[in-house]
Design a protein around this motif. Structure first.
Motif, mmCIF file in Angstrom:
data_model
loop_
_atom_site.group_PDB
_atom_site.id
_atom_site.type_symbol
_atom_site.label_atom_id
_atom_site.label_comp_id
_atom_site.label_asym_id
_atom_site.label_seq_id
_atom_site.Cartn_x
_atom_site.Cartn_y
_atom_site.Cartn_z
ATOM 1 N N GLY A 93 32.144 55.226 35.673
ATOM 2 C CA GLY A 93 32.653 56.086 36.717
ATOM 3 C C GLY A 93 33.268 57.354 36.116
ATOM 4 O O GLY A 93 33.126 57.613 34.916
ATOM 5 N N VAL A 95 33.119 56.870 40.170
ATOM 6 C CA VAL A 95 32.080 56.777 41.181
ATOM 7 C C VAL A 95 32.696 57.109 42.534
ATOM 8 O O VAL A 95 33.794 56.642 42.848
ATOM 9 C CB VAL A 95 31.466 55.363 41.218
ATOM 10 C CG1 VAL A 95 30.318 55.312 42.218
ATOM 11 C CG2 VAL A 95 30.998 54.933 39.839
ATOM 12 N N THR A 96 31.992 57.914 43.323
ATOM 13 C CA THR A 96 32.481 58.296 44.651
ATOM 14 C C THR A 96 31.590 57.703 45.734
ATOM 15 O O THR A 96 30.477 57.245 45.468
ATOM 16 C CB THR A 96 32.529 59.822 44.791
ATOM 17 O OG1 THR A 96 31.241 60.378 44.487
ATOM 18 C CG2 THR A 96 33.545 60.420 43.830
ATOM 19 N N GLY A 97 32.092 57.733 46.966
ATOM 20 C CA GLY A 97 31.344 57.140 48.071
ATOM 21 C C GLY A 97 29.978 57.771 48.261
ATOM 22 O O GLY A 97 28.993 57.090 48.564
ATOM 23 N N SER A 128 28.169 55.669 45.092
ATOM 24 C CA SER A 128 28.429 54.235 44.949
ATOM 25 C C SER A 128 27.243 53.354 45.318
ATOM 26 O O SER A 128 27.079 52.272 44.743
ATOM 27 C CB SER A 128 29.659 53.831 45.764
ATOM 28 O OG SER A 128 29.528 54.180 47.121
ATOM 29 N N ALA A 132 25.890 50.854 42.521
ATOM 30 C CA ALA A 132 25.931 49.424 42.841
ATOM 31 C C ALA A 132 24.564 48.780 42.638
ATOM 32 O O ALA A 132 24.455 47.673 42.086
ATOM 33 C CB ALA A 132 26.401 49.222 44.277
ATOM 34 N N ILE A 151 36.754 54.145 40.745
ATOM 35 C CA ILE A 151 36.309 54.807 41.980
ATOM 36 C C ILE A 151 37.256 55.943 42.354
ATOM 37 O O ILE A 151 38.458 55.878 42.108
ATOM 38 C CB ILE A 151 36.170 53.823 43.151
ATOM 39 C CG1 ILE A 151 37.506 53.120 43.452
ATOM 40 C CG2 ILE A 151 35.081 52.804 42.865
ATOM 41 C CD1 ILE A 151 37.471 52.241 44.707
ATOM 42 N N TYR A 166 37.158 55.455 49.899
ATOM 43 C CA TYR A 166 37.412 54.472 48.839
ATOM 44 C C TYR A 166 36.966 53.081 49.272
ATOM 45 O O TYR A 166 36.421 52.314 48.465
ATOM 46 C CB TYR A 166 38.899 54.440 48.484
ATOM 47 C CG TYR A 166 39.369 55.513 47.541
ATOM 48 C CD1 TYR A 166 39.355 55.322 46.160
ATOM 49 C CD2 TYR A 166 39.873 56.723 48.018
ATOM 50 C CE1 TYR A 166 39.809 56.296 45.284
ATOM 51 C CE2 TYR A 166 40.344 57.703 47.159
ATOM 52 C CZ TYR A 166 40.300 57.488 45.786
ATOM 53 O OH TYR A 166 40.753 58.457 44.920
ATOM 54 N N SER A 169 33.197 52.635 48.829
ATOM 55 C CA SER A 169 32.832 52.371 47.434
ATOM 56 C C SER A 169 33.232 50.963 47.017
ATOM 57 O O SER A 169 32.491 50.281 46.289
ATOM 58 C CB SER A 169 33.500 53.399 46.516
ATOM 59 O OG SER A 169 32.969 54.690 46.732
ATOM 60 N N THR A 170 34.382 50.515 47.469
ATOM 61 C CA THR A 170 34.838 49.168 47.128
ATOM 62 C C THR A 170 33.874 48.121 47.663
ATOM 63 O O THR A 170 33.501 47.172 46.949
ATOM 64 C CB THR A 170 36.244 48.925 47.702
ATOM 65 O OG1 THR A 170 37.139 49.899 47.168
ATOM 66 C CG2 THR A 170 36.743 47.528 47.359
ATOM 67 N N ARG A 172 30.809 48.338 48.211
ATOM 68 C CA ARG A 172 29.529 48.362 47.488
ATOM 69 C C ARG A 172 29.655 47.876 46.050
ATOM 70 O O ARG A 172 28.728 47.272 45.508
ATOM 71 C CB ARG A 172 28.986 49.796 47.491
ATOM 72 C CG ARG A 172 28.533 50.294 48.850
ATOM 73 C CD ARG A 172 28.240 51.793 48.813
ATOM 74 N NE ARG A 172 27.702 52.273 50.087
ATOM 75 C CZ ARG A 172 27.575 53.561 50.414
ATOM 76 N NH1 ARG A 172 27.969 54.495 49.534
ATOM 77 N NH2 ARG A 172 27.076 53.913 51.581
ATOM 78 N N LEU A 173 30.788 48.148 45.422
ATOM 79 C CA LEU A 173 30.890 47.976 43.973
ATOM 80 C C LEU A 173 31.703 46.775 43.515
ATOM 81 O O LEU A 173 31.528 46.307 42.384
ATOM 82 C CB LEU A 173 31.489 49.239 43.355
ATOM 83 C CG LEU A 173 30.607 50.485 43.412
ATOM 84 C CD1 LEU A 173 31.430 51.737 43.171
ATOM 85 C CD2 LEU A 173 29.480 50.393 42.399
#
Length: 387
Positions: A93, A95-97, A128, A132, A151, A166, A169-170, A172-173
């Protein structure tokens, strides 16, 4: 190897744009990991293991404490190659949405006289969803490389929608992360550092924690927050108190700084570079101060990751004694070359052997007057293996 790289750096790499040099070097690392004979040779030459450096942190046993900080592998494309060089964990990262190109070039600069970098990359990454999918395709191996996922906020997303970004992204990741880091401390995304204020940070971290728990079943993904060295001491205390209140797993100290004080590089050259986050040797003292303060404030109940200005094994040892269970580097990799992790490991093994401590865990926080936590800095009450 160190002298050869130093010569290469002075005569060749400094003549190449830093971002282009990064892509060339990273391409070589990835290529080495894809050829079995080369891969085995690199592993044998660059990643000797020192059993005495083994650490337990964030629910994982790692071969050592030294990892690569976020920013080098933004898109999870070179994890295996970087692990071959001896990094004990890799943080990918930020990493962004949404995918985004980052800021216009030029956006990465060397301050060779200071062994430092200035970057205003602006979270350039594939987004993301793509990252992912890439992580999901990696072969899962017991005892494989520990991968953290860092993230951040998409630049185009308004501040009032940051939490949702956020959370996306969470969701997904998180399933692909050995630990998850909320980055609210880069100076290169407008408004991002304002999220370090406790009244904004509390709902953000709460939402990310809930999203990770909702998305991932069968284990609890450790959650950390990464803070800036430019925070006032009272704000550092406030973040530490919040981390304990929310039962976070740790704090990463620190990100890059916007300060330009005390540099050897001529002021006019620094001014011509312009805005961006400064990393490397000039951060050493402040990052160490922040780490000590966090350890004293939290009483060893959080896993602290020390980063910022780590160049030598002596720097790494100082971070451990200041409260870090894990340590990370980035700028030192650029200036020291591929044998750098090996030198850090060997030097740490020497430091440990010369100390009164049997393990690194025993040394954590010993120059702060505060003992280490139950898992060398894990939050009190965290169940062994729950992460």
């Amino acid at each position: 190897m160190g002298r050869a790289y130093s010569l290469l750096f002075r005569t060749v790499l400094t003549r190449i744009d830093p971002e282009r040099a990064h892509h060339l070097a990273f391409g070589a690392i990835r290529a080495a990991a894809s050829v079995p004979v080369v891969r085995d040779a690199v592993r044998a030459g660059f990643a000797p293991r020192f059993p005495q450096l083994r650490v337990r942190a964030l629910g994982r046993t790692m071969p050592g404490p030294f990892g690569l900080a976020a920013g080098f592998d933004k898109n999870a494309v070179g994890i295996d190659g970087l692990a071959l060089l001896g990094f004990d964990h890799i943080e990918i990262g930020t990493v962004t949405g949404r995918a985004q190109p980052g800021n216009p070039r030029r956006r990465l600069f060397r301050l060779v006289a200071d062994r430092a970098l200035v970057n205003r990359m602006g979270f350039n990454n594939d987004g993301s969803a793509a990252v992912a999918a890439r992580l999901a395709r990696r072969v899962s191996r017991p005892g494989g490389t520990v991968v953290g996922v860092n993230i951040g906020k998409t630049k185009a997303v308004p501040e009032e929608e940051a939490v949702a970004d956020y959370v996306t992204s969470t969701e997904r990741l998180a399933a692909h992360a050995d630990y998850l880091v909320v980055n609210v401390s880069s100076p290169n995304t407008p408004g991002l550092r304002a999220l370090q204020a406790v009244d904004q940070l509390r709902p953000l971290l709460t939402a990310v924690r809930e999203a990770a728990d909702r998305t991932v079943t069968g284990r609890r993904v450790p959650l950390l927050v990464k803070i800036a060295p430019d925070l006032a001491d009272e704000d550092i205390d406030a973040v530490a108190d919040l981390a304990l209140e929310l039962e976070l797993d740790g704090i990463i100290a620190t990100n890059t700084t916007i300060s330009r004080e005390g540099l050897a590089t001529p002021a006019e050259e620094v001014a011509a570079i312009g805005a961006g986050g400064l990393s490397g040797a000039p951060l050493t003292e402040r990052s160490l101060e922040v780490l000590r303060r966090l350890h004293r404030r939290t009483g060893g109940r959080l896993t602290l990751i020390g980063v910022g200005g780590i160049t030598t094994a002596e720097d790494a040892w100082a971070r451990i004694r200041a409260g870090a269970t894990l340590i990370q580097g980035y700028s030192g990799f650029i200036y020291q070359g591929p044998a750098w992790p090996r030198r850090i490991h060997r030097g740490l093994a020497r430091q440990l052997a010369a100390s009164p401590y049997r393990t690194l865990a025993e040394a954590v926080g010993t120059d702060t007057g505060t003992p280490a936590g139950p898992e060398a800095g894990a939050p009190a009450g965290t169940k062994e293996g729950a992460a």
